[in-house]
Design a protein around this motif. Structure first.
Motif, PDB file in Angstrom:
ATOM      1  N   PHE A 260       0.834  -1.287   0.117  1.00 22.68           N
ATOM      2  CA  PHE A 260      -0.053  -0.021  -0.054  1.00 22.68           C
ATOM      3  C   PHE A 260       0.936   1.098  -0.090  1.00 22.68           C
ATOM      4  CE2 PHE A 260      -2.972   2.703   2.722  1.00 22.68           C
ATOM      5  CZ  PHE A 260      -3.635   3.252   1.969  1.00 22.68           C
ATOM      6  N   ALA A 261       1.896   1.145   1.030  1.00 20.02           N
ATOM      7  CA  ALA A 261       2.808   2.468   1.109  1.00 20.02           C
ATOM      8  C   ALA A 261       3.668   2.854  -0.339  1.00 20.02           C
ATOM      9  CB  ALA A 261       3.626   2.290   2.188  1.00 20.02           C
ATOM     10  N   ASP A 262       4.110   1.249  -0.826  1.00 18.29           N
ATOM     11  CA  ASP A 262       5.014   1.513  -2.032  1.00 18.29           C
ATOM     12  C   ASP A 262       4.008   2.154  -3.134  1.00 18.29           C
ATOM     13  OD1 ASP A 262       7.395   0.641  -3.330  1.00 18.29           O
ATOM     14  OD2 ASP A 262       5.871  -0.449  -4.674  1.00 18.29           O
ATOM     15  N   SER A 263       2.839   1.866  -3.470  1.00 20.00           N
ATOM     16  CA  SER A 263       1.985   2.310  -4.180  1.00 20.00           C
ATOM     17  C   SER A 263       1.878   3.797  -4.261  1.00 20.00           C
ATOM     18  CB  SER A 263       0.284   1.758  -4.208  1.00 20.00           C
ATOM     19  OG  SER A 263       0.805   0.247  -4.645  1.00 20.00           O
ATOM     20  N   LEU A 264       1.814   4.201  -2.991  1.00 19.99           N
ATOM     21  CA  LEU A 264       1.393   5.771  -2.819  1.00 19.99           C
ATOM     22  C   LEU A 264       2.458   6.395  -3.118  1.00 19.99           C
ATOM     23  CD1 LEU A 264      -0.637   5.880   0.343  1.00 19.99           C
ATOM     24  CD2 LEU A 264      -1.425   5.815  -1.851  1.00 19.99           C
ATOM     25  N   GLY A 265       3.948   5.966  -2.599  1.00 12.75           N
ATOM     26  CA  GLY A 265       5.223   6.554  -2.756  1.00 12.75           C
ATOM     27  C   GLY A 265       5.504   6.496  -4.255  1.00 12.75           C
ATOM     28  N   ALA A 266       5.049   5.527  -5.037  1.00 10.52           N
ATOM     29  CA  ALA A 266       5.503   5.470  -6.446  1.00 10.52           C
ATOM     30  C   ALA A 266       4.785   6.509  -7.096  1.00 10.52           C
ATOM     31  CB  ALA A 266       5.335   4.223  -6.806  1.00 10.52           C
ATOM     32  N   VAL A 267       3.243   6.694  -6.815  1.00 13.89           N
ATOM     33  CA  VAL A 267       2.741   7.630  -7.570  1.00 13.89           C
ATOM     34  C   VAL A 267       3.370   9.093  -7.244  1.00 13.89           C
ATOM     35  CG1 VAL A 267       0.517   8.828  -7.655  1.00 13.89           C
ATOM     36  CG2 VAL A 267       0.546   6.455  -7.545  1.00 13.89           C
ATOM     37  N   GLY A 268       3.761   9.368  -6.079  1.00 10.33           N
ATOM     38  CA  GLY A 268       4.519  10.593  -5.783  1.00 10.33           C
ATOM     39  C   GLY A 268       5.634  10.770  -6.484  1.00 10.33           C
ATOM     40  N   GLY A 269       6.526   9.879  -6.695  1.00  9.80           N
ATOM     41  CA  GLY A 269       7.796   9.687  -7.592  1.00  9.80           C
ATOM     42  C   GLY A 269       7.378  10.159  -8.961  1.00  9.80           C
TER      43      GLY A 269
END
Length: 128
Positions: free
Chosen positions: A51-60
């Motif tokens: 879940f966190a990886d998905s959110l951070g990836a979108v920000g990146g």
């Protein structure tokens, strides 16, 4: 650059709902379903991380130039609490660093009562 949630099929499979997505903040919600849980009907640590990886990836991704892509090259998770099946967790990812080759994101995963489930720091590498 705009974000299309369809570009993240695993996030869709998990049931991630993106509620905000900007260069400075990505917010999402996740219903804690039985199939995302471990023993005791508690959200699985891997689901917290994904879940966190998905959110951070979108920000990146939102901080990239046209034609560039991003991938996670490092992720660290502190598990701080439990989320029970049937509840909803909210994740908020904010940048700690935006550079030309990498970005670093901190994601707070919180229960409905505001208590922390996890704190994730990940590094996204710029490709292309």
């Amino acid at each position: 650059m705009t974000f299309d949630a369809a570009a993240l099929p695993f996030a869709k499979l998990m049931g991630v709902e993106f509620t905000e997505a900007t260069k400075d903040r990505v917010v999402g919600r996740l219903l804690v379903r039985d199939d995302l849980c471990t023993a005791g009907s508690i959200l699985h640590g891997g689901a917290v991380m994904a879940f966190a990886d998905s959110l951070g990836a979108v920000g990146g991704f939102l901080n990239l130039a046209a034609g560039q892509h991003t991938t996670t090259i490092e992720s660290k998770t502190n598990f701080l609490g439990a989320a029970k099946a049937g509840t909803t967790v909210t994740g908020t990812a904010t940048p700690l660093h935006i550079g030309g080759r990498t970005s670093v994101w901190q994601t707070r995963i919180e229960r409905e009562d505001g208590k922390l489930v996890g704190l994730v720091i990940q590094t996204q590498m710029v490709l292309g």
